[in-house]
Write a protein that holds these residues in place. Structure first.
Motif, PDB file in Angstrom:
ATOM      1  N   LYS A   1      68.660 -98.298   8.140  1.00  0.00           N
ATOM      2  CA  LYS A   1      68.308 -97.091   7.386  1.00  0.00           C
ATOM      3  C   LYS A   1      67.604 -96.100   8.296  1.00  0.00           C
ATOM      4  O   LYS A   1      66.508 -95.624   7.985  1.00  0.00           O
ATOM      5  N   HIS A   2      68.181 -95.864   9.437  1.00  0.00           N
ATOM      6  CA  HIS A   2      67.632 -94.891  10.377  1.00  0.00           C
ATOM      7  C   HIS A   2      68.719 -94.510  11.390  1.00  0.00           C
ATOM      8  O   HIS A   2      69.786 -95.129  11.424  1.00  0.00           O
ATOM      9  N   ALA A   3      68.418 -93.502  12.177  1.00  0.00           N
ATOM     10  CA  ALA A   3      69.272 -93.143  13.317  1.00  0.00           C
ATOM     11  C   ALA A   3      68.357 -93.105  14.538  1.00  0.00           C
ATOM     12  O   ALA A   3      67.143 -93.321  14.426  1.00  0.00           O
ATOM     13  N   HIS A   4      68.944 -92.845  15.696  1.00  0.00           N
ATOM     14  CA  HIS A   4      68.136 -92.728  16.916  1.00  0.00           C
ATOM     15  C   HIS A   4      68.397 -91.384  17.578  1.00  0.00           C
ATOM     16  O   HIS A   4      69.504 -90.849  17.513  1.00  0.00           O
ATOM     17  N   LYS A   5      67.375 -90.877  18.227  1.00  0.00           N
ATOM     18  CA  LYS A   5      67.530 -89.591  18.927  1.00  0.00           C
ATOM     19  C   LYS A   5      68.379 -89.760  20.175  1.00  0.00           C
ATOM     20  O   LYS A   5      69.193 -88.914  20.515  1.00  0.00           O
ATOM     21  N   SER A   6      68.174 -90.879  20.892  1.00  0.00           N
ATOM     22  CA  SER A   6      68.914 -91.030  22.148  1.00  0.00           C
ATOM     23  C   SER A   6      69.426 -92.440  22.422  1.00  0.00           C
ATOM     24  O   SER A   6      70.215 -92.626  23.346  1.00  0.00           O
ATOM     25  N   LEU A   7      69.014 -93.412  21.650  1.00  0.00           N
ATOM     26  CA  LEU A   7      69.377 -94.813  21.935  1.00  0.00           C
ATOM     27  C   LEU A   7      70.853 -95.112  21.644  1.00  0.00           C
ATOM     28  O   LEU A   7      71.377 -94.723  20.609  1.00  0.00           O
ATOM     29  N   GLU A   8      71.480 -95.823  22.574  1.00  0.00           N
ATOM     30  CA  GLU A   8      72.839 -96.332  22.356  1.00  0.00           C
ATOM     31  C   GLU A   8      72.745 -97.844  22.223  1.00  0.00           C
ATOM     32  O   GLU A   8      71.919 -98.475  22.905  1.00  0.00           O
TER      33      GLU A   8
ATOM     34  N   ILE B   1      64.730 -91.877  13.837  1.00  0.00           N
ATOM     35  CA  ILE B   1      64.737 -90.877  12.765  1.00  0.00           C
ATOM     36  C   ILE B   1      64.881 -91.686  11.479  1.00  0.00           C
ATOM     37  O   ILE B   1      65.949 -92.241  11.193  1.00  0.00           O
ATOM     38  N   ARG B   2      63.800 -91.795  10.735  1.00  0.00           N
ATOM     39  CA  ARG B   2      63.806 -92.664   9.552  1.00  0.00           C
ATOM     40  C   ARG B   2      63.962 -91.886   8.243  1.00  0.00           C
ATOM     41  O   ARG B   2      64.054 -92.491   7.181  1.00  0.00           O
ATOM     42  N   ASP B   3      63.970 -90.559   8.354  1.00  0.00           N
ATOM     43  CA  ASP B   3      64.110 -89.723   7.167  1.00  0.00           C
ATOM     44  C   ASP B   3      65.537 -89.136   7.156  1.00  0.00           C
ATOM     45  O   ASP B   3      65.966 -88.529   8.137  1.00  0.00           O
TER      46      ASP B   3
END
Ligand code: T46
Length: 134
Positions: A48-55, A120-122
């Motif tokens: 339930k989140h995305a990442h700014k730069s992590l692959e 990014i949790r929102d």
């Protein structure tokens, strides 16, 4: 949405199976961190989140798990249910992991060290990040 599933090197013989992963070959980035999750309780959803730069590359080394991928415009469900296949997830992708089978183990190869600031949790913030208007 393009789903990037990578076949992993599988070395099987009469003794059983062995899967190997090498950075920049089977894993399309330099590996800085490996973690895995197990004993996920029935009915719980992780991520339930995305990442700014992590692959990341996800491998379900035992059992099965459903991965919801959402790029802000489109949502897709991917089932990971074999240990010789990796799912690549880029930074700008909302992800949710659910429906873990009993004793499932989900291993993750990550391109960076753990950094809470990369999360990014929102969901609204995520849409802004990927440039999608609500
Ligand atoms: C992701 C999906 C696929 C650490 O201290 N170090 C780590 O490397 C990680 C991954 C987590 N943690 C701590 C942070 C939390 O206190 O472990 C706890 C559980 O982490 P989280 O709630 O973020 O776990 P998931 O399963 O929701 O998400 C994880 C990854 O965090 C995330 O990057 O993409 O798996």
């Amino acid at each position: 949405m393009e789903i990037k599933k990578y076949p992993l090197q599988m070395h099987g013989d009469e003794r059983g199976h062995l899967v190997s992963l090498e950075e920049l070959k089977d894993v399309p980035f330099e590996i800085k961190r490996v973690y895995f999750m197990f004993d996920t309780r029935e009915g719980f959803v992780r991520g339930k989140h995305a990442h700014k730069s992590l692959e990341q590359l996800l491998v379900c080394v035992h059992g099965s798990v459903n991965i919801l991928l959402d790029d802000g415009k489109e949502k897709t469900n991917v089932i990971l249910d074999n240990p010789y296949e990796g799912l690549y997830i880029a930074n700008n992708m909302w992800r949710e992991m659910s429906e873990f089978s009993e004793h499932a183990v989900l291993m993750v190869f990550a391109s960076k060290y753990y950094d809470e600031d990369d999360y990014i949790r929102d969901y609204d913030e995520f849409l802004k990040f990927v440039g999608v208007k609500k």
